[in-house]
Design a protein around this motif. Structure first.
Motif, PDB file in Angstrom:
ATOM      1  N   ILE A  39      -4.162 -17.163  34.344  1.00  0.00           N
ATOM      2  CA  ILE A  39      -3.101 -18.116  34.690  1.00  0.00           C
ATOM      3  C   ILE A  39      -3.556 -19.543  34.424  1.00  0.00           C
ATOM      4  CG2 ILE A  39      -1.633 -18.962  36.566  1.00  0.00           C
ATOM      5  CD1 ILE A  39      -1.975 -16.166  37.841  1.00  0.00           C
ATOM      6  N   TRP A  40      -4.749 -19.875  34.806  1.00  0.00           N
ATOM      7  CA  TRP A  40      -5.292 -21.196  34.512  1.00  0.00           C
ATOM      8  C   TRP A  40      -6.816 -21.167  34.549  1.00  0.00           C
ATOM      9  CZ3 TRP A  40      -8.258 -22.808  38.518  1.00  0.00           C
ATOM     10  CH2 TRP A  40      -7.889 -22.472  39.828  1.00  0.00           C
TER      11      TRP A  40
ATOM     12  N   ILE B  27      -8.452 -27.611  44.583  1.00  0.00           N
ATOM     13  CA  ILE B  27      -7.617 -27.381  43.411  1.00  0.00           C
ATOM     14  C   ILE B  27      -6.300 -26.768  43.852  1.00  0.00           C
ATOM     15  CG2 ILE B  27      -7.417 -25.935  41.320  1.00  0.00           C
ATOM     16  CD1 ILE B  27     -10.395 -26.311  40.917  1.00  0.00           C
ATOM     17  N   ASN B  28      -5.224 -27.172  43.195  1.00  0.00           N
ATOM     18  CA  ASN B  28      -3.929 -26.529  43.419  1.00  0.00           C
ATOM     19  C   ASN B  28      -4.023 -25.099  42.895  1.00  0.00           C
ATOM     20  OD1 ASN B  28      -1.218 -25.558  42.934  1.00  0.00           O
ATOM     21  ND2 ASN B  28      -0.496 -27.659  43.225  1.00  0.00           N
ATOM     22  N   SER B  29      -3.901 -24.121  43.781  1.00  0.00           N
ATOM     23  CA  SER B  29      -4.124 -22.733  43.381  1.00  0.00           C
ATOM     24  C   SER B  29      -3.022 -22.204  42.479  1.00  0.00           C
ATOM     25  CB  SER B  29      -4.256 -21.840  44.618  1.00  0.00           C
ATOM     26  OG  SER B  29      -3.043 -21.807  45.347  1.00  0.00           O
ATOM     27  N   SER B  30      -1.872 -22.872  42.431  1.00  0.00           N
ATOM     28  CA  SER B  30      -0.762 -22.404  41.597  1.00  0.00           C
ATOM     29  C   SER B  30      -0.942 -22.777  40.133  1.00  0.00           C
ATOM     30  CB  SER B  30       0.565 -22.968  42.113  1.00  0.00           C
ATOM     31  OG  SER B  30       0.840 -22.491  43.409  1.00  0.00           O
ATOM     32  N   ASN B  31      -1.374 -24.049  39.875  1.00  0.00           N
ATOM     33  CA  ASN B  31      -1.450 -24.511  38.486  1.00  0.00           C
ATOM     34  C   ASN B  31      -2.849 -24.941  38.042  1.00  0.00           C
ATOM     35  OD1 ASN B  31      -1.832 -27.044  39.706  1.00  0.00           O
ATOM     36  ND2 ASN B  31       0.335 -27.597  39.517  1.00  0.00           N
ATOM     37  N   GLY B  32      -3.830 -24.944  38.954  1.00  0.00           N
ATOM     38  CA  GLY B  32      -5.197 -25.282  38.564  1.00  0.00           C
ATOM     39  C   GLY B  32      -5.500 -26.757  38.514  1.00  0.00           C
TER      40      GLY B  32
ATOM     41  N   ASP C 179      -3.530 -21.778  52.105  1.00  0.00           N
ATOM     42  CA  ASP C 179      -2.322 -22.612  52.036  1.00  0.00           C
ATOM     43  C   ASP C 179      -2.144 -23.300  50.681  1.00  0.00           C
ATOM     44  OD1 ASP C 179      -1.903 -21.885  54.660  1.00  0.00           O
ATOM     45  OD2 ASP C 179      -2.829 -23.693  55.479  1.00  0.00           O
ATOM     46  N   ASN C 180      -2.310 -22.543  49.611  1.00  0.00           N
ATOM     47  CA  ASN C 180      -2.145 -23.016  48.233  1.00  0.00           C
ATOM     48  C   ASN C 180      -3.250 -23.975  47.784  1.00  0.00           C
ATOM     49  OD1 ASN C 180      -0.600 -22.644  45.874  1.00  0.00           O
ATOM     50  ND2 ASN C 180       0.284 -24.699  46.101  1.00  0.00           N
ATOM     51  N   PHE C 181      -4.326 -24.060  48.565  1.00  0.00           N
ATOM     52  CA  PHE C 181      -5.501 -24.843  48.168  1.00  0.00           C
ATOM     53  C   PHE C 181      -6.644 -23.879  47.857  1.00  0.00           C
ATOM     54  CE2 PHE C 181      -3.181 -27.577  51.144  1.00  0.00           C
ATOM     55  CZ  PHE C 181      -3.038 -28.732  50.392  1.00  0.00           C
ATOM     56  N   PHE C 182      -7.363 -24.174  46.768  1.00  0.00           N
ATOM     57  CA  PHE C 182      -8.605 -23.456  46.492  1.00  0.00           C
ATOM     58  C   PHE C 182      -9.729 -24.473  46.526  1.00  0.00           C
ATOM     59  CE2 PHE C 182     -12.000 -21.826  43.797  1.00  0.00           C
ATOM     60  CZ  PHE C 182     -12.179 -20.568  44.362  1.00  0.00           C
ATOM     61  N   ALA C 183     -10.772 -24.182  47.305  1.00  0.00           N
ATOM     62  CA  ALA C 183     -11.900 -25.105  47.451  1.00  0.00           C
ATOM     63  C   ALA C 183     -13.177 -24.446  46.956  1.00  0.00           C
ATOM     64  CB  ALA C 183     -12.061 -25.534  48.906  1.00  0.00           C
TER      65      ALA C 183
ATOM     66  N   ARG D  12      -3.319 -13.822  43.434  1.00  0.00           N
ATOM     67  CA  ARG D  12      -4.273 -14.432  42.528  1.00  0.00           C
ATOM     68  C   ARG D  12      -5.672 -13.845  42.758  1.00  0.00           C
ATOM     69  NH1 ARG D  12      -0.190 -16.452  40.810  1.00  0.00           N
ATOM     70  NH2 ARG D  12       0.253 -18.642  40.341  1.00  0.00           N
ATOM     71  N   ILE D  13      -6.473 -13.866  41.682  1.00  0.00           N
ATOM     72  CA  ILE D  13      -7.906 -13.592  41.771  1.00  0.00           C
ATOM     73  C   ILE D  13      -8.622 -14.815  41.212  1.00  0.00           C
ATOM     74  CG2 ILE D  13      -9.817 -12.118  41.049  1.00  0.00           C
ATOM     75  CD1 ILE D  13      -7.734  -9.903  40.551  1.00  0.00           C
ATOM     76  N   PHE D  14      -9.478 -15.434  42.012  1.00  0.00           N
ATOM     77  CA  PHE D  14     -10.214 -16.626  41.591  1.00  0.00           C
ATOM     78  C   PHE D  14     -11.674 -16.248  41.364  1.00  0.00           C
ATOM     79  CE2 PHE D  14      -6.815 -17.880  44.490  1.00  0.00           C
ATOM     80  CZ  PHE D  14      -6.102 -18.781  43.703  1.00  0.00           C
TER      81      PHE D  14
END
Length: 604
Positions: free
Chosen positions: A299-300, A331-336, A316-320, A279-281
């Motif tokens: 993606i979202w 935020i859930n990094s998989s689905n936003g 760990d699948n978290f974006f802060a 992913r790129i955030f």
């Protein structure tokens, strides 16, 4: 630098702009509130303005303050309280570019960084060119350009455009002028005199010392200039037909990199992007978060409902991420999906960092994952918080700093290093939050700087202060090892993979390679990139160094110290360049105007 203050009265008669009445207003340039002498001059000029009963409003542009502190903005507001007419302000470089906290101070005390005024059929627009994401280069943001275009489209009125800088110094002035060719622009006023764009449809304000006043009276055939206390008159012919300055047509320059894909989020970006394994955030200043795949597909998208200037983190699948309004969200990094938000009741003024917690603290809130990741954030009051990234439960808090913490903290060997706006550096225990040592660059320099950039390697901390100095401090003991005060370094500093070499740009033209053990220059390269005081740091490849610049270019330096341009985002400062994991020779580039590029460059 000499301190200047300017007062200008512009009068627009009915015969010139086809409006129902004359519009009389004053313009003040660069009061530079800070020193008592400047404040006294400012008060005196305001008294002169107050005595002119025909004025309808006043405008202040240029450097309003010396350092962009909240106290200086407050002093300006308090001094202006007795003015009986509306006051509009545009911030200058000293007000905005000092550090990321400056813009927050301005907005909190003085309000919006742009303005529009409607007087009968006359529309007056003011936009700033001082930005905190362009390395000190005057630049009109993409959102301000769009705002001007939309505002003029909505009005069939005559328009007067106020700029806070010399047009020829503004990096992307051509883009603005090209977009205004068909608009009803009657006059452009800038803060200083200029030559390249000078013509009959522009007024450039020349700064005068102390209490001298200039008065411009614009009539249908004559521009009268009155200067000084006795208002002697100078006249010259001007045309009533407006014609925008012509802009140069720049030929396309060929570069060796391949653009794999390009996206635009149509808003300014200050925070560096975050790259995970897939992913790129990217977060814009308005608080919109975008997640892209490495193929460029979005993606979202989510909204933090706040202003964002600091970089987020992934673990760990978290974006802060955090906002200037003081909210930290995960935020859930998989689905936003937004997971949770915690408020601090003050601005979060640092980039976030993450690391795996290895201390003894046991959480009260149950966890649903095995993640040991924490997120660390610094605040306007000087506090530093360590939170569990899943639950956002506080693990510890440190309040050793009495001033705002800024920049990006560093985690290294179970220690946290951070800096504040008072040039103080702190080392604290990453597991307990205890202070280990404190060091201040003011012990070795009398210059006044507002924070800087940190990095650590080989148990040595390197500090690039915003006054252009580089300091090396023992990471364990907090003792100065060496300093280099001769290279005028920008805040964009990086270290080689073997931690033996520092890479840094000077604030103008030169790229330096330093020995990390003693600070001596190994090689200096005159790359002629112009002015650049950004935090965009060089990136080390196998046999090359990639150098991002505020002029919108990425340079390559090879093993023989030869450089060349490999990528151009014209008139759009580069704020970061990153390797894309598991994709050799592929890089991700982010620009100040929210343009995103994936490029491929094959090393020689």
């Amino acid at each position: 630098m000499k301190r200047f203050l300017l007062y200008i009265l512009l009068i627009f008669p009915l015969t010139t702009l086809t409006i129902a009445q004359k519009v009389n207003f004053a313009i003040l340039s660069s009061p530079q509130i800070g020193k008592q002498e400047n404040q006294s001059i400012f008060k005196n000029i305001l008294q002169q303005i107050s005595s002119l009963k025909e004025l309808e409003f006043a405008i202040i542009l240029g450097n309003l303050t010396e350092n962009g502190t909240k106290q200086e903005f407050t002093n300006l507001r308090n001094i202006s309280k007795n003015l009986k007419i509306p006051l509009y302000v545009l911030p200058g470089e000293a007000d905005i570019s000092s550090n990321l906290l400056s813009e927050l101070n301005f907005i909190e005390v003085l309000g919006d960084t742009r303005f529009s005024i409607t007087q009968d059929s006359l529309l007056i627009c003011g936009i700033r060119t001082a930005q905190n994401n362009t390395g000190g280069i005057p630049h009109i943001s993409i959102e301000d350009r769009n705002w001007i275009f939309e505002l003029i489209d909505e009005n069939t009125k005559h328009c007067l455009l106020i700029l806070d800088n010399v047009p020829e110094k503004i990096q992307n002035i051509n883009i603005l002028l090209d977009g205004l060719v068909e608009k009803e622009i009657k006059l452009i006023i800038s803060a200083e005199s200029a030559s390249k764009f000078s013509n009959n449809s522009m007024v450039q304000i020349a700064s005068l010392q102390k209490n001298l006043c200039n008065k411009f009276s614009i009539n249908d055939s004559v521009l009268e200039t009155y200067s000084g206390k006795d208002f002697f008159s100078l006249k010259k012919n001007v045309t009533t037909e407006f014609k925008l300055p012509t802009t140069e047509v720049v030929e396309t320059e060929q570069t060796e990199s391949e653009i794999v894909w390009q996206k635009s989020i149509n808003y300014s970006v200050t925070a560096n992007p975050v790259l995970s394994k897939n992913r790129i955030f990217v977060i814009d200043k308005l608080g919109l978060i975008y997640a892209f795949g490495f193929n460029g597909k979005q993606i979202w998208q989510n909204d933090l409902f706040g202003d964002v200037i600091s970089s987020g983190v992934y673990a760990d699948n978290f974006f802060a991420s955090a906002t200037l309004q003081g909210d930290l969200s995960t935020i859930n990094s998989s689905n936003g999906d937004l997971l949770q938000t915690i408020g601090f009741n003050q601005a979060i003024t640092t980039d976030l960092i993450t690391f795996n917690y290895r201390g003894r603290k046991r959480l009260m809130i149950p966890k649903s994952t095995n993640s040991n990741a924490v997120v660390l954030a610094g605040t306007e009051s000087g506090e530093v918080y360590c939170l569990d990234i899943e639950t956002l439960e506080q693990i510890w808090k440190n309040n050793s700093s009495r001033f705002a913490v800024i920049g990006k903290p560093v985690y290294y060997n179970d220690k946290i290093f951070f800096a504040n706006i008072n040039n103080e550096i702190f080392c604290i225990d990453a597991n307990e939050g205890w202070l280990i040592w404190k060091w201040s660059s003011s012990k070795t320099s009398t210059e006044n700087a507002l924070g800087g950039s940190l990095l650590v390697g080989n148990n040595i901390l390197f500090y690039a202060s915003s006054n252009g100095n580089i300091y090396s401090v023992d990471a364990n003991l907090g003792k100065l090892l060496w300093k280099n005060e001769k290279i005028d370094a920008s805040k964009g500093v990086s270290i080689s993979a073997d931690e033996k070499t520092l890479y840094l740009k000077s604030s103008e033209d030169k790229f330096h390679i330093l020995n990390a053990s003693d600070g001596k220059i190994i090689k200096s390269i005159n790359m002629r990139y112009g002015w650049d005081n950004s935090e965009a740091a060089a990136l080390e490849g196998k046999n090359i160094i990639m150098v991002p610049a505020s002029n919108g270019r990425v340079y390559r330096i090879n093993s023989e110290y030869l450089y060349k341009t490999i990528f151009i985002a014209r008139n759009d400062p580069i704020i970061s360049i990153d390797h894309i994991e598991n994709e050799p020779n592929n890089y991700f580039i982010t620009t100040a105007d929210g343009n995103l590029y994936k490029i491929r460059y094959e090393e020689e």
